[in-house]
Design a protein around this motif. Structure first.
Motif, mmCIF file in Angstrom:
data_model
loop_
_atom_site.group_PDB
_atom_site.id
_atom_site.type_symbol
_atom_site.label_atom_id
_atom_site.label_comp_id
_atom_site.label_asym_id
_atom_site.label_seq_id
_atom_site.Cartn_x
_atom_site.Cartn_y
_atom_site.Cartn_z
ATOM 1 N N ASN A 199 68.407 28.287 109.247
ATOM 2 C CA ASN A 199 69.667 28.019 108.672
ATOM 3 C C ASN A 199 69.718 26.735 107.848
ATOM 4 O OD1 ASN A 199 69.438 25.863 110.623
ATOM 5 N ND2 ASN A 199 70.885 26.810 111.890
ATOM 6 N N THR A 200 68.466 26.266 107.425
ATOM 7 C CA THR A 200 68.574 25.152 106.524
ATOM 8 C C THR A 200 67.686 25.722 105.315
ATOM 9 O OG1 THR A 200 67.015 23.996 107.836
ATOM 10 C CG2 THR A 200 69.145 23.506 108.144
ATOM 11 N N ALA A 201 67.532 24.606 104.402
ATOM 12 C CA ALA A 201 66.668 24.934 103.091
ATOM 13 C C ALA A 201 66.219 23.458 102.544
ATOM 14 C CB ALA A 201 67.368 25.882 102.199
ATOM 15 N N ILE A 202 65.170 23.573 101.883
ATOM 16 C CA ILE A 202 64.640 22.329 101.216
ATOM 17 C C ILE A 202 64.546 22.780 99.563
ATOM 18 C CG2 ILE A 202 62.910 20.962 100.602
ATOM 19 C CD1 ILE A 202 62.054 21.149 103.543
ATOM 20 N N VAL A 203 65.050 21.934 98.727
ATOM 21 C CA VAL A 203 65.194 21.994 97.324
ATOM 22 C C VAL A 203 63.964 21.035 96.877
ATOM 23 C CG1 VAL A 203 66.594 21.872 95.140
ATOM 24 C CG2 VAL A 203 67.797 22.409 97.374
ATOM 25 N N PHE A 204 63.282 21.552 95.866
ATOM 26 C CA PHE A 204 62.162 20.830 95.496
ATOM 27 C C PHE A 204 62.408 20.500 93.797
ATOM 28 C CE2 PHE A 204 60.782 23.501 98.781
ATOM 29 C CZ PHE A 204 59.679 22.815 99.356
ATOM 30 N N LYS A 210 62.439 17.407 97.624
ATOM 31 C CA LYS A 210 63.662 16.536 97.216
ATOM 32 C C LYS A 210 64.871 16.289 97.861
ATOM 33 C CE LYS A 210 61.334 14.199 93.895
ATOM 34 N NZ LYS A 210 60.759 12.820 93.657
ATOM 35 N N LEU A 211 65.367 17.408 98.591
ATOM 36 C CA LEU A 211 66.410 17.354 98.956
ATOM 37 C C LEU A 211 66.519 18.555 100.170
ATOM 38 C CD1 LEU A 211 69.477 16.461 99.310
ATOM 39 C CD2 LEU A 211 70.182 18.304 97.511
ATOM 40 N N THR A 212 67.235 18.456 101.255
ATOM 41 C CA THR A 212 67.212 19.098 102.367
ATOM 42 C C THR A 212 68.771 19.382 102.668
ATOM 43 O OG1 THR A 212 65.119 18.277 103.598
ATOM 44 C CG2 THR A 212 66.677 19.495 105.017
ATOM 45 N N LEU A 213 68.967 20.663 102.525
ATOM 46 C CA LEU A 213 70.173 21.118 102.699
ATOM 47 C C LEU A 213 70.517 21.391 103.954
ATOM 48 C CD1 LEU A 213 70.577 23.761 99.862
ATOM 49 C CD2 LEU A 213 71.137 21.177 99.635
ATOM 50 N N SER A 214 71.878 21.078 104.784
ATOM 51 C CA SER A 214 72.129 21.423 105.941
ATOM 52 C C SER A 214 72.746 22.847 106.244
ATOM 53 C CB SER A 214 73.471 20.320 106.188
ATOM 54 O OG SER A 214 74.565 20.784 105.423
ATOM 55 N N LYS A 308 77.547 18.345 92.918
ATOM 56 C CA LYS A 308 77.548 16.948 92.508
ATOM 57 C C LYS A 308 76.428 16.598 93.203
ATOM 58 C CE LYS A 308 82.245 16.061 91.049
ATOM 59 N NZ LYS A 308 83.593 15.160 91.351
ATOM 60 N N LYS A 309 76.084 16.943 94.259
ATOM 61 C CA LYS A 309 74.802 16.339 95.189
ATOM 62 C C LYS A 309 73.749 16.902 94.500
ATOM 63 C CE LYS A 309 73.062 16.193 99.818
ATOM 64 N NZ LYS A 309 73.676 16.550 101.326
ATOM 65 N N PHE A 310 73.742 18.178 94.061
ATOM 66 C CA PHE A 310 72.477 18.552 93.089
ATOM 67 C C PHE A 310 72.389 17.743 91.864
ATOM 68 C CE2 PHE A 310 72.892 22.992 94.930
ATOM 69 C CZ PHE A 310 72.151 22.652 96.162
ATOM 70 N N GLN A 311 73.514 17.291 91.353
ATOM 71 C CA GLN A 311 73.483 16.732 89.917
ATOM 72 C C GLN A 311 72.844 15.127 90.202
ATOM 73 O OE1 GLN A 311 77.299 15.612 88.107
ATOM 74 N NE2 GLN A 311 76.501 16.432 86.352
ATOM 75 N N ARG A 314 69.263 14.870 90.467
ATOM 76 C CA ARG A 314 68.632 15.766 89.245
ATOM 77 C C ARG A 314 67.771 17.060 89.752
ATOM 78 N NH1 ARG A 314 68.557 12.268 84.916
ATOM 79 N NH2 ARG A 314 68.063 14.232 83.742
ATOM 80 N N LEU A 315 68.450 17.860 90.550
ATOM 81 C CA LEU A 315 68.060 18.953 90.786
ATOM 82 C C LEU A 315 68.984 20.092 90.192
ATOM 83 C CD1 LEU A 315 66.992 18.152 94.535
ATOM 84 C CD2 LEU A 315 65.700 18.530 92.581
ATOM 85 N N ASP A 316 68.491 21.379 90.135
ATOM 86 C CA ASP A 316 68.968 22.329 89.372
ATOM 87 C C ASP A 316 68.713 23.691 89.937
ATOM 88 O OD1 ASP A 316 70.651 23.994 87.973
ATOM 89 O OD2 ASP A 316 69.780 23.633 86.032
ATOM 90 N N PRO A 317 68.788 23.834 91.384
ATOM 91 C CA PRO A 317 68.460 25.376 91.765
ATOM 92 C C PRO A 317 69.193 26.427 91.448
ATOM 93 C CG PRO A 317 69.618 24.118 93.573
ATOM 94 C CD PRO A 317 69.439 23.221 92.250
ATOM 95 N N LEU A 318 70.260 26.351 90.963
ATOM 96 C CA LEU A 318 71.129 27.376 90.468
ATOM 97 C C LEU A 318 70.686 27.953 89.009
ATOM 98 C CD1 LEU A 318 74.449 26.106 92.122
ATOM 99 C CD2 LEU A 318 73.271 28.246 92.760
ATOM 100 N N GLY A 319 70.049 27.224 88.536
ATOM 101 C CA GLY A 319 69.734 27.503 87.070
ATOM 102 C C GLY A 319 70.623 27.176 85.913
ATOM 103 N N PHE A 320 71.481 26.230 85.984
ATOM 104 C CA PHE A 320 72.447 25.957 84.972
ATOM 105 C C PHE A 320 71.690 25.541 83.630
ATOM 106 C CE2 PHE A 320 75.032 24.165 88.614
ATOM 107 C CZ PHE A 320 75.864 25.464 88.691
ATOM 108 N N GLY A 321 70.485 24.674 83.860
ATOM 109 C CA GLY A 321 69.560 24.569 82.625
ATOM 110 C C GLY A 321 69.110 25.742 82.046
ATOM 111 N N LEU A 322 68.897 26.788 82.771
ATOM 112 C CA LEU A 322 68.099 28.102 82.062
ATOM 113 C C LEU A 322 69.212 28.805 81.497
ATOM 114 C CD1 LEU A 322 65.577 29.473 82.185
ATOM 115 C CD2 LEU A 322 66.504 30.764 84.149
ATOM 116 N N ASP A 323 70.561 28.716 81.989
ATOM 117 C CA ASP A 323 71.898 29.263 81.265
ATOM 118 C C ASP A 323 72.001 28.801 80.079
ATOM 119 O OD1 ASP A 323 74.356 30.964 81.643
ATOM 120 O OD2 ASP A 323 74.983 29.073 81.086
ATOM 121 N N TYR A 324 71.910 27.396 79.993
ATOM 122 C CA TYR A 324 72.151 26.533 78.745
ATOM 123 C C TYR A 324 71.125 26.929 77.645
ATOM 124 C CZ TYR A 324 71.945 22.741 75.593
ATOM 125 O OH TYR A 324 72.056 22.108 74.267
ATOM 126 N N ARG A 325 69.803 26.946 78.004
ATOM 127 C CA ARG A 325 68.845 27.116 77.156
ATOM 128 C C ARG A 325 68.877 28.735 76.600
ATOM 129 N NH1 ARG A 325 63.611 27.019 79.636
ATOM 130 N NH2 ARG A 325 62.813 27.267 77.490
#
Length: 363
Positions: A199-204, A210-214, A308-311, A314-325
């Protein structure tokens, strides 16, 4: 005579091939990679081997776990072969677990071996094991019919469908390691008392955790991605709260860069469901629009906080940067540098539409 000579030649050639009968093979169903406790070793490789049986009753899944410390996964696998009497076959390995302490110290570059091996399936599930990958592989599930089948049912959503479970394929995890504008995220499998908790996850970032999600943040991430339809949402209302069972989610977003003004993410999420539980007592079916507004406001605020927590990290697990590119042209270097300067200034404009279909059986 010539025909007989040809048949004998074929038999001679086949006698030297690498084919092994099924009864001379051990099938690996899960692979675990941990940090070695030996100072001069880097890896502790664990293989979960399925032991064939003649029964599929509950709790009869038989397996054997073999481990080896080594300085490379290749070396570890070669040494493990000296501990068994049959050929080790990776063709059925569908679960790859990395120990949490291993990833903390070594990053995620160990996936190179898995992607290069032709007998490792790229549709294998990848996860983080807590406390160790070996402990997760050694968990004896009382109701398991086949070795390793519990995790397959959880990640593949062919069994349980939970809003707290994030599923990640090996090929997709490897892609996110290389793709500019999309960061990897892995579920955490916690082993305790002969059962799993996921029920939790880790963002790399591209290298390290870099970040553990509750659990609540993991559920919100699944809502944003619309990766699962069935999820429960809590909504505060009149100094109390009620709970909504969502059975349909649709999500879309686009990065907007206007000629004047701040860049922003335009996110639109549509959901539908029914009220499943209420601390308010009796609910009025004629007040559905009021309840929908309460759900909408609560979910929007929580999603913006998570984004905002991702921001901030400096993490982007949703792919906003990929959408911009994908919607802005230039060299890869120019696109990436521009996005890195835009991301910290990005605003999040989230619109949530909630359609309540009823207040449950009790009015």
């Amino acid at each position: 005579m010539k025909k007989l000579f040809f048949i004998l030649l074929l038999l001679y050639l086949c006698s030297g091939c690498g084919f092994k009968d099924i009864d001379k093979r051990f099938f690996v169903v899960s692979i675990g990679i941990d940090k070695s406790e030996k100072k001069d070793m880097k890896y502790r490789v664990s293989l979960k081997l399925a032991v064939p049986g003649n029964s599929l009753d509950l709790g009869t899944a038989q397996y054997e776990i073999i481990t080896q410390d080594a300085n490379s996964i290749t070396e570890g696998v070669r040494l493990l072969k000296s501990k068994v009497d049959k050929e080790i076959d990776f063709g059925h390995a569908k679960i790859i677990i990395f120990g949490q302490s291993f990833l903390k110290d070594n990053g995620i570059n160990a996936t190179d071996w898995f992607n290069r091996r032709r007998d490792i399936q790229l549709v294998a599930w990848v996860a983080v094991g807590q406390p160790t990958a070996e402990a997760v592989l050694g968990t004896k599930i009382p109701h398991e019919r086949l070795p390793g089948n519990s995790l397959l049912l959880s990640f593949g959503k062919t069994g349980v469908e939970s809003g707290y479970v994030i599923s990640e394929y090996l090929f997709n995890f490897f892609r996110k390691k290389k793709e500019l504008g999309l960061d990897p995220i892995l579920p955490v499998v916690e082993s305790a008392n002969n059962h799993f908790t996921i029920n939790t996850a880790i963002v790399f970032d591209k290298e390290r955790a870099k970040l553990t999600l509750s659990s609540n943040e993991t559920r919100l991430f699944n809502i944003i991605k619309a990766s699962i339809n069935k999820v429960e949402i809590e909504a505060p209302f009149q100094e109390s709260k009620f709970f909504v069972s969502v059975d349909n989610i649709r999500s879309s977003y686009r990065v907007r860069v206007p000629s004047s003004g701040h860049p922003y993410v335009d996110m639109h999420i549509k959901m539908s469901g029914v009220i499943e539980e209420s601390a308010l007592g009796i609910l009025d079916p004629n007040q559905l629009t009021v309840y929908e507004k309460a759900v909408t406001q609560s979910v929007q605020e929580k999603i913006v906080r998570l984004l905002k927590k991702f921001q901030d990290n400096r993490l982007d697990p949703l792919g906003f940067g990929l959408d911009y590119r994908a919607h802005h042209f230039g060299t890869i270097k120019e696109e990436w540098q521009t996005w890195q300067s835009l991301y910290p200034e990005l605003e999040f404009r989230v619109r949530v539409e909630m359609k309540l279909e009823g207040v449950g059986v009790i009015k």
